[in-house]
Design a protein around this motif. Sequence first.
Motif, short mmCIF file in Angstrom:
data_model
loop_
_atom_site.label_atom_id
_atom_site.label_comp_id
_atom_site.label_asym_id
_atom_site.label_seq_id
_atom_site.Cartn_x
_atom_site.Cartn_y
_atom_site.Cartn_z
N TYR A 120 -32.70 31.93 -43.67
CA TYR A 120 -31.49 32.59 -44.14
C TYR A 120 -31.85 33.97 -44.68
O TYR A 120 -32.90 34.14 -45.32
CB TYR A 120 -30.81 31.81 -45.27
CG TYR A 120 -30.18 30.51 -44.84
CD1 TYR A 120 -28.86 30.46 -44.41
CD2 TYR A 120 -30.91 29.32 -44.85
CE1 TYR A 120 -28.28 29.27 -44.01
CE2 TYR A 120 -30.35 28.13 -44.46
CZ TYR A 120 -29.03 28.11 -44.04
OH TYR A 120 -28.46 26.93 -43.65
N LYS A 122 -28.77 33.61 -39.48
CA LYS A 122 -27.91 33.03 -40.52
C LYS A 122 -27.93 33.93 -41.75
O LYS A 122 -29.00 34.12 -42.36
CB LYS A 122 -28.37 31.62 -40.89
CG LYS A 122 -28.19 30.61 -39.76
CD LYS A 122 -28.67 29.23 -40.19
CE LYS A 122 -28.52 28.22 -39.06
NZ LYS A 122 -29.03 26.88 -39.47
N ILE A 147 -26.04 35.08 -45.51
CA ILE A 147 -25.08 34.89 -46.61
C ILE A 147 -24.77 36.28 -47.14
O ILE A 147 -25.67 37.02 -47.53
CB ILE A 147 -25.67 34.00 -47.71
CG1 ILE A 147 -26.09 32.64 -47.15
CG2 ILE A 147 -24.65 33.82 -48.84
CD1 ILE A 147 -26.87 31.78 -48.12
N THR A 166 -24.16 33.75 -37.65
CA THR A 166 -23.34 33.10 -38.67
C THR A 166 -23.35 33.94 -39.93
O THR A 166 -24.41 34.29 -40.45
CB THR A 166 -23.88 31.69 -38.99
OG1 THR A 166 -23.85 30.90 -37.80
CG2 THR A 166 -23.03 31.03 -40.07
N LEU A 169 -21.99 33.54 -43.71
CA LEU A 169 -21.43 32.63 -44.69
C LEU A 169 -20.94 33.44 -45.88
O LEU A 169 -21.67 34.27 -46.43
CB LEU A 169 -22.48 31.62 -45.14
CG LEU A 169 -23.06 30.73 -44.04
CD1 LEU A 169 -24.22 29.91 -44.59
CD2 LEU A 169 -21.99 29.83 -43.46
N PRO A 227 -19.31 32.15 -49.13
CA PRO A 227 -18.78 31.17 -50.07
C PRO A 227 -17.95 31.83 -51.15
O PRO A 227 -18.20 32.99 -51.54
CB PRO A 227 -20.03 30.50 -50.65
CG PRO A 227 -21.13 31.49 -50.42
CD PRO A 227 -20.79 32.21 -49.17
N ILE A 284 -22.69 25.59 -51.62
CA ILE A 284 -22.86 25.14 -50.25
C ILE A 284 -24.28 24.61 -50.07
O ILE A 284 -25.18 24.94 -50.82
CB ILE A 284 -22.58 26.27 -49.22
CG1 ILE A 284 -23.54 27.45 -49.43
CG2 ILE A 284 -21.13 26.74 -49.32
CD1 ILE A 284 -23.42 28.54 -48.38
#
Length: 225
Positions: A157, A184, A186, A213, A215, A217, A223
Amino acid sequence: MKFTYYGQSCFSIEADGKKFLFDPFITHNPLAKHIDIKTIEADYILVSHGHSDHIADLVEIANNTNAHVIAVVEVATWISKQGIKNVTDVNFGKAKFDFGTLRTVWAVHTSANPDDSYGGNPAGFVLELEGKTIYFAGDTALTWEMKILADLYSLDYAILPIGGHYTMDVDDALIATKYLECNKVIGVHYNTFPPIQIDTKEAVAKFKRENKTLLLPGIGETIEL
């Protein structure tokens, strides 16, 4: 491994039985008014640089939790002057802690402490926890320096700023995923102030169109990674 977002660039990672809090800025964030910082637990607090939107709640949370604070040398010096005893200063490269090896990496930004003293160079961090490798970029523009992380690690990540104006925006973060060879992401450092407001649906869609992806949140949301 659990990731909890507290707004701006503040988040926690719970892994290997330890809680890591990053860049504590909550009480001055109008979007995070529902978060009670007295309830936040931390074994470690990692600080990427000295700007107030990354450090404003550090002293109170450090006192509440007796967390071990980790920051670059000049920021760590300021933190120690606030009466925090459990502080370790780091510089760029690897340092060993009881949770493993922390790599402090370059970020392209500026840094000053809350009293306007010199804050050294801003930084990001790479941690290896529970068999996963996590890169937190801190506040940074897109930089060629990110490419070296793809040589050193297989990142699971990347936690990247996406708000633009002061840091990378969504498009630059997408380029960063190619430098990092990490699909991935965030997203952090967005929507807190008018200059960094973004269209979150479009941001997620841009990543999806490139088979990546993003993310995002909600503030206070946890998560699983």
